[in-house]
Design a protein around this motif. Sequence first.
Motif, PDB file in Angstrom:
ATOM      1  N   THR A 112       0.521   2.591   3.459  1.00 19.49           N
ATOM      2  CA  THR A 112      -0.146   3.540   3.007  1.00 19.49           C
ATOM      3  C   THR A 112      -1.748   3.150   3.206  1.00 19.49           C
ATOM      4  OG1 THR A 112       0.071   2.801   0.788  1.00 19.49           O
ATOM      5  CG2 THR A 112       1.318   4.556   1.335  1.00 19.49           C
ATOM      6  N   ASN A 158      -6.144   4.356   2.624  1.00 23.58           N
ATOM      7  CA  ASN A 158      -7.036   5.498   2.016  1.00 23.58           C
ATOM      8  C   ASN A 158      -8.370   5.175   2.611  1.00 23.58           C
ATOM      9  OD1 ASN A 158      -8.048   3.296   0.343  1.00 23.58           O
ATOM     10  ND2 ASN A 158      -6.622   3.687  -1.026  1.00 23.58           N
ATOM     11  N   LEU A 205      -9.486   1.495   1.912  1.00 24.06           N
ATOM     12  CA  LEU A 205      -8.665   0.495   2.607  1.00 24.06           C
ATOM     13  C   LEU A 205      -9.269   0.436   4.009  1.00 24.06           C
ATOM     14  CD1 LEU A 205      -5.457   0.975   1.082  1.00 24.06           C
ATOM     15  CD2 LEU A 205      -6.769  -1.103   0.513  1.00 24.06           C
ATOM     16  N   PHE A 255      -0.457   7.037  -9.439  1.00 21.23           N
ATOM     17  CA  PHE A 255      -1.198   5.847  -9.489  1.00 21.23           C
ATOM     18  C   PHE A 255      -1.016   4.850 -10.839  1.00 21.23           C
ATOM     19  CE2 PHE A 255      -4.895   6.181  -6.115  1.00 21.23           C
ATOM     20  CZ  PHE A 255      -4.074   6.547  -5.125  1.00 21.23           C
ATOM     21  N   ARG A 271      -0.138  -3.535  -8.756  1.00 20.71           N
ATOM     22  CA  ARG A 271      -1.139  -4.620  -9.195  1.00 20.71           C
ATOM     23  C   ARG A 271      -0.127  -5.817  -9.224  1.00 20.71           C
ATOM     24  NH1 ARG A 271      -5.497  -1.697 -11.259  1.00 20.71           N
ATOM     25  NH2 ARG A 271      -5.935  -0.196  -9.565  1.00 20.71           N
ATOM     26  N   THR A 281       4.358   1.100  -2.917  1.00 25.41           N
ATOM     27  CA  THR A 281       3.429   0.683  -1.891  1.00 25.41           C
ATOM     28  C   THR A 281       2.601  -0.258  -2.659  1.00 25.41           C
ATOM     29  OG1 THR A 281       1.836   1.327  -0.228  1.00 25.41           O
ATOM     30  CG2 THR A 281       1.728   2.508  -2.459  1.00 25.41           C
TER      31      THR A 281
END
Length: 216
Positions: free
Chosen positions: A26, A28, A31, A129, A166, A183
């Motif tokens: 994944t 975004n 990133l 998230f 995390r 992910t």
Amino acid sequence: MKFFLDTAEADKIRKYNDLGMVDGVTTNPTLILKSGRTQREAIEEICKMVKGPVSVEGAATTTDGLVKEAEEFASWAKNVVAKVPMSQDGLRAVQLLSKKGIKTNVTLVFSPAQALLVAKAGATYVSPFIGRLDDVGVEGMDVIAQTKQIYDNYDYETEILVASVRSPLHVVQAATLGADICTMPPDVLDKMYKHPFTDAGMAKFLADWNATLHKK
Ligand code: E4P
């Protein structure tokens, strides 16, 4: 459980891909920025390396814009999945893209109510998230538990992709709840291999092996 890497850094993906641990990727805009490359350059390289789905996110916010953007991303490689934001325009785009055979990943999901809408729209993946909820004092994993229950109740096919991960504990909790995918940043996957007792045990076994007389 499928493991996706949450990064656009090809070198890090290559390492864990070679170890057989990468089922998808994944990305975004944050990133991609961190990778120091253009989005297309980064995505094309990742898609050549990883056989599984690679999520790509743009900046469109309207249904038409999201559809056009997703069509462009999908032309880059067969395994591209279009990321779509959680919004009314986004979920309409999901319905249109699904008719065109383009896979979608609805991002920035923070509640089971949103996750229910995502499944009704027919998205391929939903991305709650977790870490960002934990950051504001809300138990992120509760969203996974409730989403899993809802999807099981109605046999929704949308896969639960646990995002904003995390720590290895997040991965274990998500796996315990039966989420389809986690992910994770590469450093979380790296930490999963490690335990101080493993290192200490290995050191002791090696020392004892070396202290033993071995006949040739
Ligand atoms: C998921 O697709 C996102 O890229 C990601 O998991 C966001 O994580 P963050 O909250 O650590 O930025």
